[in-house]
Scaffold this motif. Structure first.
Motif, PDB file in Angstrom:
ATOM      1  N   VAL A 101       0.007  -2.443   9.775  1.00 60.55           N
ATOM      2  CA  VAL A 101       0.738  -2.455   8.509  1.00 60.55           C
ATOM      3  C   VAL A 101       0.162  -1.404   7.564  1.00 60.55           C
ATOM      4  O   VAL A 101      -1.049  -1.399   7.295  1.00 60.55           O
ATOM      5  CB  VAL A 101       0.657  -3.851   7.861  1.00 60.55           C
ATOM      6  CG1 VAL A 101       1.397  -3.868   6.533  1.00 60.55           C
ATOM      7  CG2 VAL A 101       1.214  -4.912   8.805  1.00 60.55           C
ATOM      8  N   PRO A 102       0.985  -0.505   7.034  1.00 58.49           N
ATOM      9  CA  PRO A 102       0.485   0.509   6.094  1.00 58.49           C
ATOM     10  C   PRO A 102       0.188  -0.106   4.732  1.00 58.49           C
ATOM     11  O   PRO A 102       0.913  -0.995   4.268  1.00 58.49           O
ATOM     12  CB  PRO A 102       1.646   1.501   6.012  1.00 58.49           C
ATOM     13  CG  PRO A 102       2.865   0.686   6.293  1.00 58.49           C
ATOM     14  CD  PRO A 102       2.436  -0.355   7.288  1.00 58.49           C
ATOM     15  N   VAL A 103      -0.882   0.357   4.104  1.00 56.67           N
ATOM     16  CA  VAL A 103      -1.247  -0.166   2.794  1.00 56.67           C
ATOM     17  C   VAL A 103      -2.065   0.879   2.051  1.00 56.67           C
ATOM     18  O   VAL A 103      -2.783   1.676   2.666  1.00 56.67           O
ATOM     19  CB  VAL A 103      -2.054  -1.484   2.954  1.00 56.67           C
ATOM     20  CG1 VAL A 103      -3.412  -1.228   3.610  1.00 56.67           C
ATOM     21  CG2 VAL A 103      -2.224  -2.208   1.624  1.00 56.67           C
ATOM     22  N   SER A 104      -1.952   0.901   0.746  1.00 58.41           N
ATOM     23  CA  SER A 104      -2.749   1.816  -0.062  1.00 58.41           C
ATOM     24  C   SER A 104      -4.204   1.352  -0.072  1.00 58.41           C
ATOM     25  O   SER A 104      -4.484   0.156  -0.239  1.00 58.41           O
ATOM     26  CB  SER A 104      -2.214   1.859  -1.492  1.00 58.41           C
ATOM     27  OG  SER A 104      -3.123   2.563  -2.334  1.00 58.41           O
ATOM     28  N   GLU A 105      -5.136   2.298   0.113  1.00 59.50           N
ATOM     29  CA  GLU A 105      -6.550   1.924   0.122  1.00 59.50           C
ATOM     30  C   GLU A 105      -7.029   1.439  -1.244  1.00 59.50           C
ATOM     31  O   GLU A 105      -8.086   0.822  -1.345  1.00 59.50           O
ATOM     32  CB  GLU A 105      -7.408   3.094   0.601  1.00 59.50           C
ATOM     33  CG  GLU A 105      -7.338   4.337  -0.255  1.00 59.50           C
ATOM     34  CD  GLU A 105      -8.052   5.520   0.397  1.00 59.50           C
ATOM     35  OE1 GLU A 105      -8.764   5.320   1.377  1.00 59.50           O
ATOM     36  OE2 GLU A 105      -7.875   6.649  -0.096  1.00 59.50           O
ATOM     37  N   THR A 106      -6.239   1.686  -2.293  1.00 57.34           N
ATOM     38  CA  THR A 106      -6.597   1.191  -3.623  1.00 57.34           C
ATOM     39  C   THR A 106      -6.018  -0.192  -3.891  1.00 57.34           C
ATOM     40  O   THR A 106      -6.284  -0.793  -4.938  1.00 57.34           O
ATOM     41  CB  THR A 106      -6.093   2.149  -4.714  1.00 57.34           C
ATOM     42  OG1 THR A 106      -4.670   2.275  -4.625  1.00 57.34           O
ATOM     43  CG2 THR A 106      -6.733   3.518  -4.565  1.00 57.34           C
ATOM     44  N   SER A 107      -5.227  -0.711  -2.930  1.00 54.34           N
ATOM     45  CA  SER A 107      -4.601  -2.020  -3.124  1.00 54.34           C
ATOM     46  C   SER A 107      -4.407  -2.722  -1.791  1.00 54.34           C
ATOM     47  O   SER A 107      -3.301  -3.102  -1.428  1.00 54.34           O
ATOM     48  CB  SER A 107      -3.249  -1.851  -3.842  1.00 54.34           C
ATOM     49  OG  SER A 107      -2.692  -3.100  -4.180  1.00 54.34           O
ATOM     50  N   VAL A 108      -5.509  -2.907  -1.067  1.00 61.95           N
ATOM     51  CA  VAL A 108      -5.404  -3.460   0.281  1.00 61.95           C
ATOM     52  C   VAL A 108      -4.918  -4.904   0.297  1.00 61.95           C
ATOM     53  O   VAL A 108      -4.381  -5.376   1.307  1.00 61.95           O
ATOM     54  CB  VAL A 108      -6.749  -3.356   1.036  1.00 61.95           C
ATOM     55  CG1 VAL A 108      -7.146  -1.903   1.226  1.00 61.95           C
ATOM     56  CG2 VAL A 108      -7.848  -4.133   0.317  1.00 61.95           C
ATOM     57  N   SER A 109      -5.049  -5.606  -0.827  1.00 64.23           N
ATOM     58  CA  SER A 109      -4.585  -6.994  -0.878  1.00 64.23           C
ATOM     59  C   SER A 109      -3.065  -7.091  -0.721  1.00 64.23           C
ATOM     60  O   SER A 109      -2.538  -8.176  -0.454  1.00 64.23           O
ATOM     61  CB  SER A 109      -5.019  -7.657  -2.181  1.00 64.23           C
ATOM     62  OG  SER A 109      -4.462  -6.984  -3.293  1.00 64.23           O
ATOM     63  N   ASP A 110      -2.370  -5.971  -0.889  1.00 67.78           N
ATOM     64  CA  ASP A 110      -0.912  -5.977  -0.712  1.00 67.78           C
ATOM     65  C   ASP A 110      -0.512  -6.381   0.712  1.00 67.78           C
ATOM     66  O   ASP A 110       0.624  -6.801   0.950  1.00 67.78           O
ATOM     67  CB  ASP A 110      -0.321  -4.592  -1.022  1.00 67.78           C
ATOM     68  CG  ASP A 110      -0.387  -4.235  -2.492  1.00 67.78           C
ATOM     69  OD1 ASP A 110      -0.694  -5.127  -3.310  1.00 67.78           O
ATOM     70  OD2 ASP A 110      -0.145  -3.052  -2.830  1.00 67.78           O
ATOM     71  N   ALA A 111      -1.433  -6.253   1.649  1.00 66.82           N
ATOM     72  CA  ALA A 111      -1.119  -6.579   3.044  1.00 66.82           C
ATOM     73  C   ALA A 111      -1.561  -7.993   3.419  1.00 66.82           C
ATOM     74  O   ALA A 111      -1.519  -8.352   4.598  1.00 66.82           O
ATOM     75  CB  ALA A 111      -1.787  -5.570   3.976  1.00 66.82           C
ATOM     76  N   THR A 112      -1.929  -8.788   2.432  1.00 62.81           N
ATOM     77  CA  THR A 112      -2.471 -10.119   2.727  1.00 62.81           C
ATOM     78  C   THR A 112      -1.490 -10.989   3.506  1.00 62.81           C
ATOM     79  O   THR A 112      -1.871 -11.660   4.472  1.00 62.81           O
ATOM     80  CB  THR A 112      -2.880 -10.840   1.431  1.00 62.81           C
ATOM     81  OG1 THR A 112      -3.892 -10.088   0.766  1.00 62.81           O
ATOM     82  CG2 THR A 112      -3.422 -12.233   1.731  1.00 62.81           C
TER      83      THR A 112
END
Length: 424
Positions: free
Chosen positions: A105-116
């Motif tokens: 799953v792609p996710v921004s390294e500044t907001s990894v919680s988006d992939a929770t």
């Protein structure tokens, strides 16, 4: 081990007493028969002596053990043959859970919680995007990993190649373009410098690097729309790329990071950058001489993962390599003997849509072709895109367009590269 029934039987049928020498010979013969029965019945897995063995007490003659002695112990051998494996465990998983394991799953390294939510649902990995990592990335990723079902671990991957392709240089240190490394550093220096970076990546909980690039491309230019390699390649010399690629790969491994060798079967000399449109590699006959040797060297050196490109390979069919069973199953898996994880390049590439595939349809085709894990780009609809991919995969299995055994095999490769043992 005692066998009273055997001794009682022997007494009941004892022959008339013989002279001393004959009596001793008979006793030795009987003892040998008992020993043969004990060896068959009490097998503990110790290797049997070969016909050419020598040593005290080892008989070189074939055993005269009655056939019924072996059949008595057949159930124990059958039980051992059906021991627990990752595949046998995965066979009990639902199609949806298996499908999730094949997705990064792609996710921004500044907001990894988006992939929770995706990680909680069993995603096999996350792909970090960005150019500057937060200082507390490690703690954020630790929290994200805590949501993995069964705490089986998570592939956290990024592109840390060197030069202009670095996502977290502010945290782990910078590497020059691979072209510089290939021209100015020895393989030992490449490995040493990459290990330093890898150790810091691992400390930040990033355990997979989509590198090294082992494409053979000597064009002295920055990568662009028309050229996917340029300075991303170590050299235009096949031998230099082979040695540098293995050194880079070993540097990552020494630092605790899983390398992903790319882009099979080689992008050097490509007509275009597949991210932006349809692209073709050099003809397969040429790649076998120029582009394949670095991949062969990496496989021989123990490459754990390989990324397959989205370019069409003239001579290997009309689909992009990432969607080609000929490229993956026949060549990479079959003829080259690669046993590790096969990852696609981003299925969001324009070359994929130009070939007539949506991202979900491409994911199904990639798995059918022999890939184990699918990648796609970061966008505004990651959750819905992930859901669509999972639905497409599960529907393909239900509809008979993707075998469940292939899905289990793919999931197994994802677990294997993380050294996960479901039976422990």
């Amino acid at each position: 081990m005692n066998h009273p029934s055997y001794r009682d039987r022997r007494r009941a049928t004892a022959p008339p007493r013989l002279p001393g020498r004959a009596r001793n010979a008979r006793r030795l013969s009987a003892a040998a028969a008992v020993a043969a029965m004990l060896l068959v019945g009490c097998d503990t897995g110790t290797p049997k002596a070969s016909p050419h063995s020598s040593g005290p007490g080892v008989s070189l003659a074939p055993s005269a053990t009655p056939s019924h002695s072996r059949s008595t112990f057949a159930p124990a051998l059958t039980t051992a043959a059906t021991a627990c494996t990752n595949s046998s465990k995965l066979a009990g998983w639902s199609n949806r859970r298996l499908a999730m394991l094949t997705i990064a799953v792609p996710v921004s390294e500044t907001s990894v919680s988006d992939a929770t939510s995706e990680v909680s649902a069993g995603a096999g990995g996350v792909l970090l995007f960005g150019s500057k990592a937060p200082s507390d990335l490690g703690s954020r990723l630790t929290t994200l990993k805590s949501h993995v079902p069964g705490h089986l671990g998570l592939l956290v991957m990024t592109d840390e190649e060197g030069g202009g392709i670095q996502r977290m240089a502010n945290l782990v240190g910078s590497l020059p373009w691979p072209a510089y490394m290939g021209a100015h550093w020895t393989p030992a220096q490449i490995q040493q410098n990459v290990t330093k970076v890898a150790k810091k990546m691992a400390a930040a909980q990033v355990n997979m690097d989509l590198a090294p690039v082992v494409d053979v491309d000597g064009r002295n230019v920055a990568p662009s729309h028309t050229n996917p390699d340029g300075w991303r390649s170590f050299s235009g010399n096949t031998s230099v790329v082979s040695k540098a690629g293995v050194a880079y790969m070993n540097g990552l491994r020494a630092g605790g990071v899983i390398p992903v060798v790319k882009h099979f079967p080689g992008l050097g000399g490509s007509t275009y950058n597949s991210d932006f449109g349809p692209a073709r590699t050099l003809p397969w006959s040429t790649l076998q001489k120029v582009g394949i040797p670095p991949f062969t060297a990496a496989i021989k050196a123990g490459a754990p993962a390989i990324m397959v490109s989205n370019n069409i390979v003239p001579g290997l069919g009309t689909n992009p390599a990432s969607l080609s069973p000929t490229a993956i199953s026949s060549e990479l898996r079959g003829k080259m003997g690669f046993k590790g994880l096969v990852v696609t390049d981003s299925l969001s590439a324009k070359a994929i849509s130009a070939a007539g595939f949506s991202v979900p349809a491409a994911a199904v085709q990639a798995l059918r072709s022999g890939a184990d894990m699918v990648l796609f780009d970061l966008g505004s609809n990651v959750s819905s895109q992930t859901s669509s991919i999972v639905t497409a995969i599960t529907n393909a299995v239900t509809g008979g367009h993707l075998s469940r055994s292939r899905l289990i095999d793919a999931a197994g490769h994802v677990l294997a590269v993380r050294h996960v043992n479901l039976c422990s």
